[in-house]
Write a protein that holds these residues in place. Structure first.
Motif, PDB file in Angstrom:
ATOM      1  N   PHE B  59      24.341  42.967  42.982  1.00  0.00           N
ATOM      2  CA  PHE B  59      25.761  43.158  43.284  1.00  0.00           C
ATOM      3  C   PHE B  59      25.938  43.605  44.728  1.00  0.00           C
ATOM      4  O   PHE B  59      26.745  43.038  45.474  1.00  0.00           O
ATOM      5  CB  PHE B  59      26.353  44.193  42.319  1.00  0.00           C
ATOM      6  N   VAL B  60      25.140  44.594  45.140  1.00  0.00           N
ATOM      7  CA  VAL B  60      25.270  45.113  46.508  1.00  0.00           C
ATOM      8  C   VAL B  60      24.871  44.046  47.525  1.00  0.00           C
ATOM      9  O   VAL B  60      25.525  43.878  48.559  1.00  0.00           O
ATOM     10  CB  VAL B  60      24.425  46.397  46.680  1.00  0.00           C
ATOM     11  N   LEU B  63      27.798  41.607  47.922  1.00  0.00           N
ATOM     12  CA  LEU B  63      29.015  42.048  48.602  1.00  0.00           C
ATOM     13  C   LEU B  63      28.777  42.367  50.069  1.00  0.00           C
ATOM     14  O   LEU B  63      29.699  42.325  50.878  1.00  0.00           O
ATOM     15  CB  LEU B  63      29.646  43.235  47.880  1.00  0.00           C
ATOM     16  N   TYR B  68      30.178  36.372  53.604  1.00  0.00           N
ATOM     17  CA  TYR B  68      31.358  37.131  53.190  1.00  0.00           C
ATOM     18  C   TYR B  68      32.335  36.264  52.400  1.00  0.00           C
ATOM     19  O   TYR B  68      33.330  36.758  51.876  1.00  0.00           O
ATOM     20  CB  TYR B  68      32.031  37.823  54.381  1.00  0.00           C
ATOM     21  N   MET B  69      32.045  34.976  52.304  1.00  0.00           N
ATOM     22  CA  MET B  69      32.895  34.111  51.487  1.00  0.00           C
ATOM     23  C   MET B  69      32.782  34.447  50.000  1.00  0.00           C
ATOM     24  O   MET B  69      33.558  33.949  49.195  1.00  0.00           O
ATOM     25  CB  MET B  69      32.579  32.631  51.742  1.00  0.00           C
ATOM     26  N   LEU B  70      31.797  35.299  49.649  1.00  0.00           N
ATOM     27  CA  LEU B  70      31.719  35.745  48.257  1.00  0.00           C
ATOM     28  C   LEU B  70      32.880  36.683  47.911  1.00  0.00           C
ATOM     29  O   LEU B  70      33.060  37.044  46.752  1.00  0.00           O
ATOM     30  CB  LEU B  70      30.388  36.440  47.980  1.00  0.00           C
ATOM     31  N   HIS B  71      33.655  37.076  48.932  1.00  0.00           N
ATOM     32  CA  HIS B  71      34.862  37.860  48.656  1.00  0.00           C
ATOM     33  C   HIS B  71      36.081  36.952  48.439  1.00  0.00           C
ATOM     34  O   HIS B  71      37.194  37.434  48.243  1.00  0.00           O
ATOM     35  CB  HIS B  71      35.150  38.828  49.818  1.00  0.00           C
ATOM     36  N   GLN B  72      35.868  35.637  48.493  1.00  0.00           N
ATOM     37  CA  GLN B  72      36.983  34.696  48.303  1.00  0.00           C
ATOM     38  C   GLN B  72      36.816  33.937  47.002  1.00  0.00           C
ATOM     39  O   GLN B  72      35.791  34.037  46.325  1.00  0.00           O
ATOM     40  CB  GLN B  72      37.069  33.725  49.487  1.00  0.00           C
ATOM     41  N   TYR B  73      37.833  33.164  46.658  1.00  0.00           N
ATOM     42  CA  TYR B  73      37.825  32.368  45.434  1.00  0.00           C
ATOM     43  C   TYR B  73      36.534  31.563  45.302  1.00  0.00           C
ATOM     44  O   TYR B  73      36.028  31.044  46.280  1.00  0.00           O
ATOM     45  CB  TYR B  73      38.952  31.334  45.441  1.00  0.00           C
ATOM     46  N   CYS B 290      37.912  33.712  38.084  1.00  0.00           N
ATOM     47  CA  CYS B 290      37.346  35.027  37.788  1.00  0.00           C
ATOM     48  C   CYS B 290      36.752  35.564  39.089  1.00  0.00           C
ATOM     49  O   CYS B 290      36.391  34.792  39.980  1.00  0.00           O
ATOM     50  CB  CYS B 290      36.249  34.908  36.739  1.00  0.00           C
ATOM     51  N   ALA B 291      36.641  36.879  39.200  1.00  0.00           N
ATOM     52  CA  ALA B 291      36.144  37.496  40.438  1.00  0.00           C
ATOM     53  C   ALA B 291      34.750  36.962  40.779  1.00  0.00           C
ATOM     54  O   ALA B 291      33.906  36.795  39.908  1.00  0.00           O
ATOM     55  CB  ALA B 291      36.117  39.008  40.275  1.00  0.00           C
ATOM     56  N   THR B 292      34.526  36.721  42.057  1.00  0.00           N
ATOM     57  CA  THR B 292      33.322  36.012  42.508  1.00  0.00           C
ATOM     58  C   THR B 292      32.053  36.849  42.519  1.00  0.00           C
ATOM     59  O   THR B 292      31.015  36.411  42.006  1.00  0.00           O
ATOM     60  CB  THR B 292      33.547  35.466  43.948  1.00  0.00           C
ATOM     61  N   ILE B 293      32.131  38.042  43.133  1.00  0.00           N
ATOM     62  CA  ILE B 293      30.892  38.788  43.391  1.00  0.00           C
ATOM     63  C   ILE B 293      30.121  39.128  42.124  1.00  0.00           C
ATOM     64  O   ILE B 293      28.904  38.949  42.065  1.00  0.00           O
ATOM     65  CB  ILE B 293      31.195  40.062  44.201  1.00  0.00           C
TER      66      ILE B 293
END
Lengths: 453, 434
Positions: B59-60, B63, B68-73, B290-293
């Protein structure tokens, strides 16, 4: 004779064709046909299976394509936002279930921020629901308050999910278009307005709600206080609810102010205001949103929520709460992310507009949001040989993706059936993109201009 | 003056009719009570120990990594790395080739997977068979979809003399089950391992259900969130792998239960495209993404488990081992004080008979509230020990059928279970001393 009569009544036409086969084969085939027919979709989702995003996000996923289509930032979220998530994930308890209707520290933070913005007391436990994105808030609101027999007014163009959500609730969407009123040279999103008489005509005793989206996707219009008052007056007169999608609330550009319709007299008690972490903090992949409104409405959204997904993810909610505290403390400071993001986007907006203008196009300059629409008919791209029975803008975008390696979204995706023709010469660009992406778009547009000169 | 039509409008309730009968929720009340009074919370089902280190690290990494595209759809029907590994993993378990794009869909927890199933497949007038006791959300979800829940109970067969009850002693009566299938039956909800009893349905029991599903062309919504939590060498059998059932079954799983991370809310459905396509329609019109990370991290978790499958280091081997030990501690604690435990074959729940403690909470003959609910409330307020009444898992009409049982969650640190034991021991002493 060999099956329960129920099996045959679903077969219809196919039974006829099969009767001439040998008995055992027809039994097997009938059984298969029965199975195929019986377990089809429920009525509530009939006709709701297609979706512009499913179509276009797949096509644009090719990394060689400059993607200005789907509304997602390719800039990084602010570092403190990412850090808060790392901190939250390290706390054991925060990896387990939290309060269903919203993590306590998040609803507290939201109530503080919005009390300040709205100038009224907001109870974090009864007046707020945290949902899976603003999308989830729209769904909870519509499922909670809209049903068969209701009409819901939708302003065109509209964020495409409004129509299928209203239909899934069994209600009838009633469309009213924004109309272009200015014949002047500069096209601005402010030029697109509702005709008050036309709007008034759409309200009747069946009208349960109107969906408002300000700042507006796709045009970028920021409804003025006067425009909102016209809507509010009608809502009060007809006892209609207002579902106010304000996900782009912080993204308003110079000379414009975001006004919350819930703050107009008589509107708090009939309005659900929806917000989005994805748009506020450039973290669309966190899928956190919220609904804010009076307890007597929010309580029904909470019932839907407890029967659909119950809780939203905990670490994301905690991180979002902490990020909100950081910015709440500096809401008087220009460095607050709510304002700094807006400034950053305004220059991207201006750059995007310039690129399009230099390519000979006339974009509609948005007063808010991070989308820009542009009339592409002036490029005179002949697509009459393309066989598909799709509106011009769909064909144009597909052609543009293939031959120019640039993607956008066709505007007719955001229109009801009557209005699709009106908007099929427009496409929508998203400009919340890093400089290198806009550079790449610039290169394509400059090249394009050369080719058509 | 208001027009007549406006008056009529204002006198109607503002909320939609689909909410009728779905507003009550036991958790809202009991979670609040536990938060206020409990010193030891064995109520709501979540671990008080953390997810495994390898998962937290994933997880860490996700994120804070360069991407950082893992913070997007991500992809709406499931983050590609996750659906790919799920297709691989469950393909192996089901013995079939699964297409990650069409046979798997990711949801916001198994809860939302259930919601999609009912909304996609249950229409007004359809009947849905629910086995009692049941995870409480099935009933309101069926109702919200306009369906009619039809209940069939697991019946307790008295254990042999001197033996403790087992969740295996709770069984369906085959004739009774068969009688519940009608022309209007659209689906049956199966939950194995079962919450709250911990029952792990045997192959014979599943075949009984499967035969009826195939015979009546009824769908099976199979909630298998506790699939890894089975004890004493028992086998979790997936009903979708039984003959004729793949085409009739949607199998539901949960990262929350699989990886002890209930707060991540990542779940999934596995099934044939011709059923999942309708779940996708509901999903794209309700939450969409659903949330990506968390999906990225769960994908990495499954990758590790695929490589370690069946080996001692596998979390899916270690977790049930640890939980079995905790189960046995709790069984001992309860038995020692006279609360009769029903030994669960699976899940992290245990139901116990509190009849011996009834003197502490007298019966109130005309009370609307089931006895076990009043007992559980008294217990958390007076003893600081939180548990959930078994009646919470029964339909309204049947809440008093088994009203002297409460459910404990034992996915807790050793210290928590010891503290629970102390409370129980003290309680017993207070009862026996004058």
């Amino acid at each position: 004779m060999l099956f329960a009569s129920r099996s045959f009544c679903c077969l219809g036409i196919r039974t006829y064709q099969l009767r001439t086969d040998s008995l055992s084969r027809s039994i097997k085939l009938s059984a298969l046909a029965t199975m195929a027919f019986r377990h089809k979709n429920t009525r509530r989702i009939e006709g709701l299976d297609s979706n512009v995003w499913v179509e276009f996000t797949k096509v644009a996923a090719d990394p060689s394509i400059v993607n200005l289509g789907q509304g997602l930032p390719d800039i990084s979220p602010p570092s403190y936002v990412k850090e808060e998530l790392a901190k939250a994930a390290a706390v054991d308890r925060l990896n387990q279930y939290t309060r269903g209707f919203g993590h306590p520290s998040l609803v507290k933070a939201l109530s503080q921020v919005y009390e300040r913005v709205c100038g009224r007391k907001i109870d974090p436990l009864t007046d707020i629901l945290v949902t899976v994105g603003a999308y989830g808030s729209l769904f909870s609101t519509i499922q909670a308050l809209i049903e068969e027999g209701d009409e819901v007014i939708i302003i065109e163009p509209f964020y495409d999910c409004y129509e299928p959500m209203v239909k899934m609730a069994g209600a009838k969407p009633v469309f009213i278009p924004l109309r272009y009123k200015n014949d002047g040279n500069t096209a601005s999103s402010a030029d697109w307005v509702l005709d008050p008489a036309e709007l008034a005509n759409k309200f009747n005793s069946k009208t349960k709600a109107i969906i408002l989206n300000t700042p507006h996707n796709p045009i970028g219009k920021v409804f003025t206080r006067e425009e909102l008052q016209v809507i509010a007056d009608l809502c009060i007169k007809h006892d209609t609810l207002c579902i106010s999608d304000e996900v782009y609330e912080w993204l308003v550009y110079k000379g414009n102010k975001h006004v919350k319709i819930a703050t107009l007299p008589g509107m708090w008690e009939r309005t659900i205001t929806i917000g989005s972490a994805g748009k506020t903090y450039s973290v669309t992949g966190w899928k956190l949103g919220w609904s804010i409104g009076p307890q007597n409405l929010i309580k029904h959204l909470q019932v839907v929520h407890q029967n659909t997904l119950y809780t939203c993810p905990t670490p994301l909610q905690e991180a979002l709460a902490q990020a909100f505290w950081v910015d709440y403390k500096r809401m008087d400071d220009p460095d607050c992310y709510f304002y700094s993001l807006s400034r950053e986007l305004e220059s991207k907006r201006d750059r995007m507009a310039q690129l399009l203008q230099e390519a000979g196009l006339k974009p509609v300059i948005p007063d808010g949001g991070y989308f820009m629409i542009v009339d592409v008919s002036t490029l005179n791209v002949d697509l009459s040989d393309v066989d598909e029975k799709q509106p011009y803008d769909y064909k144009f975008v597909k052609w543009m993706i293939r031959s120019k390696k640039l993607s956008a979204i066709p505007l007719s995706a955001f229109c009801g059936p009557e209005t699709k023709r009106q908007f099929e010469k427009y496409i929508r660009f998203c400009f919340i993109k890093k400089d290198s992406t806009l550079d790449a778009a610039e290169a394509i547009l400059k090249n394009w201009n050369k080719q058509t000169a | 003056f208001l027009s007549l039509s406006l008056q009529a409008k204002m006198s109607r309730p503002v909320q939609a009719r689909r909410l009728e009968g779905t507003d009550k929720n036991i958790w809202v009340e009991f979670v609040k009570l536990a938060a206020t009074y409990s010193k030891v919370n064995l109520g709501q089902g979540f671990p008080d120990f953390p997810p495994p280190d390898f998962l937290k690290e994933s997880f860490v990494r996700a994120l804070s990594g360069e991407n950082y595209m893992l913070h997007q759809y991500t992809r709406a029907f499931g983050h590609p790395p996750l659906v790919k590994i799920l297709a691989q993993f469950f393909g192996k378990l089901l013995g079939r080739d699964l297409d990650p794009m069409t046979n798997v869909m990711v949801t916001v927890g198994a809860y939302q997977a259930l919601f999609c199933c009912f909304q996609a497949l249950v229409d007004e007038g359809d009947e849905v068979i629910i086995i009692e006791p049941f995870f409480d959300c099935y009933e309101p979800m069926v109702k919200m979809a306009g369906g009619t829940p039809v209940f069939v109970p697991l019946r307790l067969k008295a254990p042999k003399d001197g033996k403790l009850m087992s969740s295996a002693d709770w069984q369906l009566d085959p004739a009774e089950l068969a009688s519940k299938f009608s022309e209007r039956t659209k689906a049956i909800v199966l939950n194995s391992p079962n919450n709250p009893l911990g029952k792990v349905f045997s192959r014979e029991e599943l075949e009984l259900i499967a035969d009826l599903c195939v015979k009546h062309d009824v769908l099976c919504i199979s909630d298998e969130v506790y699939e890894w939590l089975v004890y004493d060498g028992k086998e979790h059998i997936r009903i979708a792998s039984l003959r004729g059932m793949w085409d009739h079954t949607v199998t539901i799983g949960s990262a929350g239960k699989t990886f002890s991370a209930t707060g991540w809310k990542v779940g999934w459905t596995v099934g044939p495209n011709r059923l999942l396509q309708h779940l996708r329609t509901v999903h794209q019109n309700s939450v969409y993404h659903c949330a990506t990370i968390a999906q990225e991290a769960v994908a990495q978790g499954f990758q590790r488990e695929l490589e370690l499958y069946g080996k001692p280091d596998s979390y899916f081997v270690q977790l049930p081992k640890e939980l079995q030990q905790k189960r046995d501690w709790l069984v001992q604690s309860l038995d020692a004080v006279g609360m009769k435990p029903i030994i669960p074959e699976g899940t992290y729940f245990l139901v116990a008979d509190i009849s011996k403690f009834k003197s502490d909470v007298p019966d109130v003959p005309d009370s609307d509230e089931p006895y076990d609910s009043r007992f559980a409330k008294w217990m958390v307020k007076n003893k600081g020990l939180a548990a959930i009444p078994l009646s919470a898992f029964y339909s309204g009409a049947h809440k008093n059928n088994y009203n002297h049982f409460i459910r404990f969650c034992f996915a807790k640190e050793e210290a928590t279970l010891k503290a629970a034991n102390d409370i129980l021991q003290k309680w017993k002493r207070e009862k026996t001393s004058p």
